[in-house]
Motif scaffolding. Structure first.
Motif, PDB file in Angstrom:
ATOM      1  N   SER A 132       5.577  13.399  -0.344  1.00  0.00           N
ATOM      2  CA  SER A 132       6.190  12.117  -0.008  1.00  0.00           C
ATOM      3  C   SER A 132       5.183  11.007  -0.197  1.00  0.00           C
ATOM      4  O   SER A 132       3.973  11.220  -0.082  1.00  0.00           O
ATOM      5  N   CYS A 133       5.689   9.836  -0.452  1.00  0.00           N
ATOM      6  CA  CYS A 133       4.824   8.661  -0.594  1.00  0.00           C
ATOM      7  C   CYS A 133       5.577   7.470  -0.012  1.00  0.00           C
ATOM      8  O   CYS A 133       6.652   7.122  -0.496  1.00  0.00           O
ATOM      9  N   VAL A 134       5.012   6.890   1.017  1.00  0.00           N
ATOM     10  CA  VAL A 134       5.628   5.755   1.689  1.00  0.00           C
ATOM     11  C   VAL A 134       4.916   4.479   1.285  1.00  0.00           C
ATOM     12  O   VAL A 134       3.686   4.428   1.237  1.00  0.00           O
ATOM     13  N   SER A 135       5.708   3.459   1.027  1.00  0.00           N
ATOM     14  CA  SER A 135       5.144   2.168   0.646  1.00  0.00           C
ATOM     15  C   SER A 135       5.376   1.135   1.735  1.00  0.00           C
ATOM     16  O   SER A 135       6.429   1.116   2.371  1.00  0.00           O
ATOM     17  N   SER A 136       4.391   0.306   1.914  1.00  0.00           N
ATOM     18  CA  SER A 136       4.527  -0.802   2.851  1.00  0.00           C
ATOM     19  C   SER A 136       4.811  -2.108   2.119  1.00  0.00           C
ATOM     20  O   SER A 136       4.890  -3.167   2.740  1.00  0.00           O
ATOM     21  N   GLY A 137       4.993  -2.019   0.794  1.00  0.00           N
ATOM     22  CA  GLY A 137       5.221  -3.216   0.007  1.00  0.00           C
ATOM     23  C   GLY A 137       6.647  -3.730   0.101  1.00  0.00           C
ATOM     24  O   GLY A 137       7.579  -2.977   0.357  1.00  0.00           O
ATOM     25  N   VAL A 186      -5.225  16.933  -7.114  1.00  0.00           N
ATOM     26  CA  VAL A 186      -4.932  15.858  -6.167  1.00  0.00           C
ATOM     27  C   VAL A 186      -3.799  15.039  -6.776  1.00  0.00           C
ATOM     28  O   VAL A 186      -3.897  14.611  -7.930  1.00  0.00           O
ATOM     29  N   TYR A 187      -2.755  14.844  -6.003  1.00  0.00           N
ATOM     30  CA  TYR A 187      -1.583  14.129  -6.483  1.00  0.00           C
ATOM     31  C   TYR A 187      -1.583  12.710  -5.921  1.00  0.00           C
ATOM     32  O   TYR A 187      -1.757  12.502  -4.715  1.00  0.00           O
ATOM     33  N   TYR A 188      -1.378  11.761  -6.822  1.00  0.00           N
ATOM     34  CA  TYR A 188      -1.380  10.355  -6.468  1.00  0.00           C
ATOM     35  C   TYR A 188      -0.023   9.730  -6.767  1.00  0.00           C
ATOM     36  O   TYR A 188       0.559   9.988  -7.821  1.00  0.00           O
ATOM     37  N   CYS A 189       0.452   8.898  -5.857  1.00  0.00           N
ATOM     38  CA  CYS A 189       1.625   8.093  -6.159  1.00  0.00           C
ATOM     39  C   CYS A 189       1.148   6.695  -6.517  1.00  0.00           C
ATOM     40  O   CYS A 189       0.072   6.261  -6.097  1.00  0.00           O
ATOM     41  N   ALA A 190       1.969   6.007  -7.293  1.00  0.00           N
ATOM     42  CA  ALA A 190       1.567   4.686  -7.765  1.00  0.00           C
ATOM     43  C   ALA A 190       2.800   3.850  -8.062  1.00  0.00           C
ATOM     44  O   ALA A 190       3.861   4.383  -8.407  1.00  0.00           O
ATOM     45  N   ALA A 191       2.640   2.544  -7.946  1.00  0.00           N
ATOM     46  CA  ALA A 191       3.715   1.594  -8.223  1.00  0.00           C
ATOM     47  C   ALA A 191       3.392   0.809  -9.480  1.00  0.00           C
ATOM     48  O   ALA A 191       2.263   0.318  -9.643  1.00  0.00           O
ATOM     49  N   ARG A 238      14.110   3.588   2.816  1.00  0.00           N
ATOM     50  CA  ARG A 238      12.950   4.032   3.585  1.00  0.00           C
ATOM     51  C   ARG A 238      11.638   3.803   2.854  1.00  0.00           C
ATOM     52  O   ARG A 238      10.588   4.276   3.288  1.00  0.00           O
ATOM     53  N   ASN A 239      11.716   3.083   1.724  1.00  0.00           N
ATOM     54  CA  ASN A 239      10.497   2.791   0.950  1.00  0.00           C
ATOM     55  C   ASN A 239       9.697   4.068   0.671  1.00  0.00           C
ATOM     56  O   ASN A 239       8.466   4.076   0.778  1.00  0.00           O
ATOM     57  N   THR A 240      10.393   5.106   0.292  1.00  0.00           N
ATOM     58  CA  THR A 240       9.740   6.402   0.110  1.00  0.00           C
ATOM     59  C   THR A 240      10.139   7.021  -1.225  1.00  0.00           C
ATOM     60  O   THR A 240      11.303   6.945  -1.626  1.00  0.00           O
ATOM     61  N   GLN A 276       0.837  -1.197   0.000  1.00  0.00           N
ATOM     62  CA  GLN A 276       0.000   0.000   0.000  1.00  0.00           C
ATOM     63  C   GLN A 276       0.870   1.244   0.000  1.00  0.00           C
ATOM     64  O   GLN A 276       1.991   1.215   0.496  1.00  0.00           O
ATOM     65  N   LEU A 277       0.336   2.297  -0.579  1.00  0.00           N
ATOM     66  CA  LEU A 277       1.056   3.547  -0.693  1.00  0.00           C
ATOM     67  C   LEU A 277       0.300   4.636   0.061  1.00  0.00           C
ATOM     68  O   LEU A 277      -0.925   4.697   0.009  1.00  0.00           O
ATOM     69  N   GLN A 278       1.058   5.488   0.727  1.00  0.00           N
ATOM     70  CA  GLN A 278       0.479   6.576   1.513  1.00  0.00           C
ATOM     71  C   GLN A 278       1.169   7.869   1.133  1.00  0.00           C
ATOM     72  O   GLN A 278       2.344   8.045   1.441  1.00  0.00           O
ATOM     73  N   ALA A 279       0.423   8.751   0.470  1.00  0.00           N
ATOM     74  CA  ALA A 279       0.976  10.028   0.036  1.00  0.00           C
ATOM     75  C   ALA A 279       0.676  11.109   1.066  1.00  0.00           C
ATOM     76  O   ALA A 279      -0.360  11.072   1.742  1.00  0.00           O
ATOM     77  N   SER A 280       1.588  12.063   1.154  1.00  0.00           N
ATOM     78  CA  SER A 280       1.398  13.177   2.079  1.00  0.00           C
ATOM     79  C   SER A 280       2.178  14.382   1.600  1.00  0.00           C
ATOM     80  O   SER A 280       2.980  14.276   0.666  1.00  0.00           O
ATOM     81  N   GLY A 281       1.944  15.519   2.240  1.00  0.00           N
ATOM     82  CA  GLY A 281       2.713  16.711   1.947  1.00  0.00           C
ATOM     83  C   GLY A 281       1.983  17.796   1.189  1.00  0.00           C
ATOM     84  O   GLY A 281       2.532  18.881   0.985  1.00  0.00           O
ATOM     85  N   GLY A 282       0.773  17.513   0.763  1.00  0.00           N
ATOM     86  CA  GLY A 282       0.018  18.524   0.043  1.00  0.00           C
ATOM     87  C   GLY A 282      -0.376  19.679   0.949  1.00  0.00           C
ATOM     88  O   GLY A 282      -0.195  19.628   2.164  1.00  0.00           O
ATOM     89  N   GLY A 283      -0.912  20.722   0.327  1.00  0.00           N
ATOM     90  CA  GLY A 283      -1.346  21.858   1.105  1.00  0.00           C
ATOM     91  C   GLY A 283      -1.734  23.015   0.221  1.00  0.00           C
ATOM     92  O   GLY A 283      -1.912  22.850  -0.987  1.00  0.00           O
TER      93      GLY A 283
END
Length: 125
Positions: A19-24, A91-96, A74-76, A1-8
């Motif tokens: 940033s986008c962190v992956s748990s994969g 809206v910004y999306y990260c993807a693998a 850091r899987n980021t 799973q991917l979790q994006a953050s940092g928008g504003g």
């Protein structure tokens, strides 16, 4: 799973880093990309980086202003955005991706199998 953050919310000309962190477990073997969707528009490709970080592909609209990087330890994956303008609002999306490299052509949405939830960027004029 991917979790994006940092928008504003920022003003035109400002900079921001997403940033986008992956748990994969296969993070380092996957090409990662950023896409964005503006209000009333289809989602569009922004940039992608290969698994080894040796290759990148930028959309013309962001070339020279945005920089993608990744930290496999850091899987980021990061998206540094400079000289922001109101047209970057989305809206910004990260993807693998299914693969680990970067080809000659712009990556397509169908190349990506895992998507983050998106983070909103609003650029005011």
């Amino acid at each position: 799973q991917l979790q994006a953050s940092g928008g504003g919310l920022v003003q035109a000309g400002a900079s921001l880093r997403l940033s986008c962190v992956s748990s994969g477990r296969t993070f380092s073997r996957s090409t990662l990309g950023w896409f964005r969707q503006a209000p009333g528009k289809e989602r569009e490709f922004v940039v992608a980086i290969s698994g080894s970080a040796g290759s990148t592909y930028y959309a013309n609209s962001v070339k020279g202003r945005f920089t993608i990087s990744r930290d496999n330890a850091r899987n980021t994956v990061f998206l540094q955005m400079n000289s922001l303008n109101p047209e970057d609002t989305a809206v910004y999306y990260c993807a693998a991706a299914f693969y680990s490299g970067i080809g000659y052509f712009e990556p397509r949405e169908t190349d990506f199998h895992s998507w983050g939830q998106g983070t909103q960027l609003t650029v005011s004029s």
